[in-house]
Design a protein around this motif. Structure first.
Motif, mmCIF file in Angstrom:
data_model
loop_
_atom_site.group_PDB
_atom_site.id
_atom_site.type_symbol
_atom_site.label_atom_id
_atom_site.label_comp_id
_atom_site.label_asym_id
_atom_site.label_seq_id
_atom_site.Cartn_x
_atom_site.Cartn_y
_atom_site.Cartn_z
ATOM 1 N N LEU A 58 71.287 40.505 -6.297
ATOM 2 C CA LEU A 58 70.953 39.197 -5.169
ATOM 3 C C LEU A 58 69.196 39.832 -5.367
ATOM 4 O O LEU A 58 68.703 38.459 -5.408
ATOM 5 C CB LEU A 58 71.595 39.625 -4.167
ATOM 6 N N PRO A 76 75.633 42.426 -15.345
ATOM 7 C CA PRO A 76 76.448 42.144 -14.766
ATOM 8 C C PRO A 76 77.372 42.228 -14.262
ATOM 9 O O PRO A 76 78.037 42.124 -13.942
ATOM 10 C CB PRO A 76 76.548 40.397 -14.577
ATOM 11 N N ARG A 79 79.210 45.609 -13.123
ATOM 12 C CA ARG A 79 79.440 44.505 -11.454
ATOM 13 C C ARG A 79 81.378 44.670 -11.854
ATOM 14 O O ARG A 79 82.185 44.669 -10.610
ATOM 15 C CB ARG A 79 79.023 43.425 -10.816
ATOM 16 N N TYR A 94 87.341 27.403 4.227
ATOM 17 C CA TYR A 94 88.240 26.306 3.931
ATOM 18 C C TYR A 94 89.504 27.668 2.806
ATOM 19 O O TYR A 94 90.949 26.252 2.990
ATOM 20 C CB TYR A 94 87.945 25.228 2.961
ATOM 21 N N PHE A 103 91.073 34.235 -5.803
ATOM 22 C CA PHE A 103 89.901 33.901 -6.419
ATOM 23 C C PHE A 103 88.825 34.767 -6.027
ATOM 24 O O PHE A 103 87.729 35.071 -7.523
ATOM 25 C CB PHE A 103 88.898 33.064 -4.622
ATOM 26 N N MET A 106 90.375 36.432 -9.169
ATOM 27 C CA MET A 106 89.072 35.467 -10.801
ATOM 28 C C MET A 106 88.094 36.331 -11.657
ATOM 29 O O MET A 106 87.798 36.369 -12.962
ATOM 30 C CB MET A 106 89.689 34.420 -10.559
ATOM 31 N N LEU A 107 87.257 36.087 -10.374
ATOM 32 C CA LEU A 107 85.530 36.171 -10.824
ATOM 33 C C LEU A 107 85.670 38.089 -11.818
ATOM 34 O O LEU A 107 84.959 38.162 -11.680
ATOM 35 C CB LEU A 107 85.228 36.336 -9.486
ATOM 36 N N MET B 1 87.462 32.434 -17.609
ATOM 37 C CA MET B 1 87.997 32.904 -16.376
ATOM 38 C C MET B 1 87.327 32.543 -15.318
ATOM 39 O O MET B 1 87.404 32.007 -14.267
ATOM 40 C CB MET B 1 89.104 33.819 -16.510
ATOM 41 N N LYS B 2 86.515 32.685 -15.215
ATOM 42 C CA LYS B 2 84.544 33.271 -13.903
ATOM 43 C C LYS B 2 84.923 32.311 -14.181
ATOM 44 O O LYS B 2 84.836 31.627 -13.394
ATOM 45 C CB LYS B 2 84.550 34.588 -14.219
ATOM 46 N N ARG B 4 86.108 29.238 -14.963
ATOM 47 C CA ARG B 4 87.107 28.091 -14.179
ATOM 48 C C ARG B 4 87.573 28.542 -12.867
ATOM 49 O O ARG B 4 87.593 27.524 -12.328
ATOM 50 C CB ARG B 4 88.625 28.921 -15.418
ATOM 51 N N ALA B 5 87.272 30.180 -12.479
ATOM 52 C CA ALA B 5 87.566 30.167 -10.575
ATOM 53 C C ALA B 5 86.202 29.165 -10.227
ATOM 54 O O ALA B 5 86.778 29.401 -9.448
ATOM 55 C CB ALA B 5 86.975 31.627 -10.844
ATOM 56 N N ILE B 6 85.401 29.364 -10.371
ATOM 57 C CA ILE B 6 84.295 28.698 -9.816
ATOM 58 C C ILE B 6 84.244 27.493 -9.976
ATOM 59 O O ILE B 6 83.957 26.785 -8.940
ATOM 60 C CB ILE B 6 82.866 28.901 -9.568
ATOM 61 N N ILE B 8 87.377 25.652 -10.021
ATOM 62 C CA ILE B 8 88.913 25.248 -8.880
ATOM 63 C C ILE B 8 88.793 25.546 -7.603
ATOM 64 O O ILE B 8 88.152 24.347 -6.856
ATOM 65 C CB ILE B 8 90.054 26.177 -9.757
ATOM 66 N N ASN B 9 87.668 26.332 -7.125
ATOM 67 C CA ASN B 9 86.682 26.338 -6.143
ATOM 68 C C ASN B 9 86.484 25.017 -5.633
ATOM 69 O O ASN B 9 86.404 24.969 -4.543
ATOM 70 C CB ASN B 9 86.788 27.732 -5.669
ATOM 71 N N LYS B 12 88.674 22.341 -5.068
ATOM 72 C CA LYS B 12 88.671 22.893 -3.693
ATOM 73 C C LYS B 12 88.011 22.390 -2.868
ATOM 74 O O LYS B 12 88.499 21.972 -1.593
ATOM 75 C CB LYS B 12 89.125 24.004 -3.646
ATOM 76 N N GLU B 13 87.265 22.845 -2.448
ATOM 77 C CA GLU B 13 86.307 22.888 -1.285
ATOM 78 C C GLU B 13 85.770 21.196 -1.624
ATOM 79 O O GLU B 13 85.841 20.276 -0.345
ATOM 80 C CB GLU B 13 84.810 23.376 -1.906
ATOM 81 N N ILE B 82 76.940 32.555 -1.379
ATOM 82 C CA ILE B 82 76.763 33.450 -2.266
ATOM 83 C C ILE B 82 76.900 34.408 -2.522
ATOM 84 O O ILE B 82 77.036 35.318 -3.735
ATOM 85 C CB ILE B 82 75.455 32.128 -2.779
ATOM 86 N N ILE B 85 79.651 36.257 -4.486
ATOM 87 C CA ILE B 85 80.018 36.270 -5.326
ATOM 88 C C ILE B 85 79.016 36.819 -6.496
ATOM 89 O O ILE B 85 79.699 36.877 -7.673
ATOM 90 C CB ILE B 85 80.174 33.808 -5.656
ATOM 91 N N MET B 86 77.587 36.154 -6.323
ATOM 92 C CA MET B 86 76.344 36.979 -7.485
ATOM 93 C C MET B 86 77.455 38.223 -7.440
ATOM 94 O O MET B 86 76.237 38.639 -7.939
ATOM 95 C CB MET B 86 75.171 36.129 -7.171
ATOM 96 N N ILE B 90 79.431 37.831 -12.614
ATOM 97 C CA ILE B 90 79.532 36.718 -13.219
ATOM 98 C C ILE B 90 77.654 36.364 -13.220
ATOM 99 O O ILE B 90 76.920 36.783 -12.095
ATOM 100 C CB ILE B 90 79.951 35.164 -11.739
ATOM 101 N N ARG B 92 74.508 33.688 -13.868
ATOM 102 C CA ARG B 92 74.547 32.605 -12.934
ATOM 103 C C ARG B 92 74.319 31.496 -13.968
ATOM 104 O O ARG B 92 75.090 29.985 -13.168
ATOM 105 C CB ARG B 92 72.701 33.571 -12.594
#
Ligand code: ATP
Ligand code: MG
Lengths: 302, 254
Positions: A58, A76, A79, A94, A103, A106-107, B1-2, B4-6, B8-9, B12-13, B82, B85-86, B90, B92
């Motif tokens: 990060l 990456p 990880r 949310y 979620f 999925m990552l 897939m990763k 797609r996850a971002i 879809i999310n 959604k948001e 973030i 997520i990061m 995944i 950037r």
């Protein structure tokens, strides 16, 4: 084998307007063996979170190396085997707990069927059963910490990195999450956690690294650091005339009719006990005092 | 897939935010108001109906594009989600592409719902559908994609307020950029000429995507122009996304 190795990590920040450089991390060296619980101890502002953010990519270090299972942490993909709980649980408010775990899964490219199974198990493990469908914005701090734990374990990671994992929890919660950390170790995982609370270290850490002002000032096995040899003995007794005690050149502190004597070694302690028995006094207690992590900590940062 | 996850999310948001529906609803209400305006005007009522209707859908979809585009990345950084997520495996690049896809989908849903209601409304009030309007919406969609790719670039390094100002400015300039074209040929001084040429080719030429005049006046639409506009959009979006990824690659998350 080393699960995590940090060599000479340096990191500085520039203040935005004046081009002054603030060195935050100054040559951090950390060695975490596989299967260990490593406690990363340091006061507020020592640089724990910054170090952890460098491990996770990060923040970009100025220099130095970070190796995870002997591979550079800059990729990456590494990880994939890491789990991470951030210091403050900032998650999508949310989403419901279940959605959030999906979620996260999925990552890691975890197929959705497996994700459902794993999240169900984890929700139970962190004690959030029945709360799966509540949105995270309605979660309490403790509940967020728990869901944070669950997402950190979603990929069944080999190495789990936890930044202040026990903060914001009540005593029962601390105990529960500590038990999870111990269970992780028992299943062969490596855990790296930061804390400024000594008790957490003493209860679960195998190895401790102490960071102060951006320097690692001490690193070692907890059992080596906290020497099990006794530092001194406190003998407490009563029922002897004060003059008699003074006459024997004994250094004491008087409290509620009883005397407390601090003995630096066993011989002195035996002599004191003999004196008390000879003079028909009453031994109230004999306590060996061990060096605590706190003593080490305070001694080192002086 | 990763990715797609971002995506879809992100979708959604956006759809769990009431503003999204509010803007769509406004778009529809204003499109309906074209009926009112057309009743008040003399002359070609269908023309006014189309003109006002398309303009309002255009306006509100651009608003959705600018605000969801800028808000979503910034919020991610500002609310520190973030970090979570990061710290996962995944890249950037995938994060930016995922955001872009999610936003594209969000806008598609918004545009399709406004367009469908408007076409039905047109059918009811005129008894006829002008299918060229579909071409109009198609090009509008590409324009929206350009806008979100630009807003991704800005929000990958700047604050939402600055990003909105930049993006809105670029949007406005993008619609008058064609005037440069006439202007630049008249310049003699080489340096200003080069600068004007550069600006002309770097800034988005959004007027390419505006077919409202042709549609309102029932002109024939040249398919070649439509195709080149789409091609232009694709190249522009690719360039913007590359830029956003390059900036984002350098970014630290404190
Ligand atoms: N963006 C920044 N720019 C300049 N200095 C920073 C920045 N972020 C953190 N610091 C400084 O870096 C030091 C280390 O911060 P860090 O967050 O790592 O502390 P910590 O050990 O995690 O403390 P805590 O126990 O309070 O979480 C602090 O002194 C802080 O002031
Ligand atoms: Mg910290």
């Amino acid at each position: 084998m080393k699960a995590l190795e940090i060599r000479d990590l340096r990191k500085s920040f520039r203040s935005n307007f004046l081009f002054k450089k603030y060195e935050i991390l100054k040559a951090i060296n950390i060695n975490v063996e596989k299967g260990q619980i490593y406690g990363f101890l340091g006061p507020n502002g020592a640089g724990k979170t910054i170090t952890i953010k460098c491990i996770l990519g990060l923040l970009f270090p100025d220099s130095g190396q970070i190796l995870i299972n002997n591979k550079p942490a800059t990729n990456p993909e590494i990880r994939q085997i890491l789990g991470f709980l951030p210091e403050y649980p900032f998650f999508y408010d949310y989403l419901t707990a279940k959605e959030f775990l999906h979620f996260s899964a999925m990552l890691f490219s975890i197929p959705s069927k497996k994700a459902s199974e794993v999240s169900k198990k984890l929700i139970k493990q962190v004690g959030l059963e029945g709360k799966e469908n509540i949105k995270l914005k309605n979660f309490s701090k403790g509940m967020l910490q728990r869901i944070g734990f669950a997402q950190a374990l979603i990929n069944d990671p080999d190495i789990v990195i936890l930044d202040e994992p026990f903060s914001g929890l009540d005593p029962i919660g601390r105990k529960e999450l500590r038990d999870i950390v111990i269970a992780l170790k028992n299943s062969g995982k490596t855990v790296f956690f930061s804390s400024h609370i000594l008790q957490d270290m003493e209860l679960i850490a195998d190895k401790v690294g102490i960071i102060f002002n951006g320097n690692i000032i001490k690193e070692g096995k907890l059992s080596d650091l906290v020497s099990h040899s006794v530092q001194y003995y406190d003998v407490i007794f009563s029922n002897i005339d004060k003059k008699k005690v003074e006459a024997n050149k004994i250094n004491f502190v008087c409290r509620d009719e009883s005397y407390i004597v601090r003995c630096q070694d066993i011989n002195t302690m035996n002599n004191i006990i003999e004196f008390v028995i000879l003079n028909k006094g009453k031994i109230l207690s004999v306590t060996p005092i061990k060096m605590t992590l706190e003593d080490i900590f305070l001694k080192e940062i002086k | 897939m990763k990715l797609r996850a971002i995506a879809i999310n992100t979708f959604k948001e956006a759809v769990r935010n009431k503003i999204y529906y509010l803007l769509i609803a406004f778009g529809i209400v204003f499109a309906f108001s074209s009926r009112l305006v057309s009743l008040l005007t003399l002359g070609d009522q269908v023309r006014v109906l189309k003109n006002v209707g398309l303009a309002s859908i255009n306006f509100f979809s651009v608003l959705i594009a600018i605000f969801t585009g800028i808000n979503l990345i910034y919020k991610e950084i500002d609310k520190k989600t973030i970090l979570n997520i990061m710290s996962k495996p995944i890249s950037r690049r995938d994060f930016i592409l995922g955001k872009f896809l999610g936003l594209s989908y969000t806008l598609l849903v918004a545009l399709v719902s406004m367009a469908t209601v408007f076409l039905l409304f047109l059918l009811i009030s005129t008894g006829d559908i002008d299918w060229n309007i579909l071409v109009y919406f198609c090009l509008l969609y590409f324009e929206l994609l350009i806008i979100i790719s630009i807003s991704l670039v800005f929000s990958s390094f700047s604050t939402p307020i600055l990003s909105s100002i930049f993006t809105i400015n670029l949007y406005l300039i993008g619609h008058v950029l064609w005037t440069f074209n006439e202007f630049k040929t008249r310049l003699v001084e080489p340096i200003t000429r080069i600068i004007i040429y550069l600006i002309y080719y770097i800034l988005p030429n959004l007027e390419k995507f505006n077919l409202r005049d042709q549609i309102v006046s029932n002109e024939k639409i040249n398919p070649m122009i439509v195709l080149t506009s789409i091609l232009y959009a694709l190249v522009y979006i690719a360039a913007m996304l590359t830029l956003a990824i390059l900036i984002f690659n350098k970014r630290e998350f404190k």
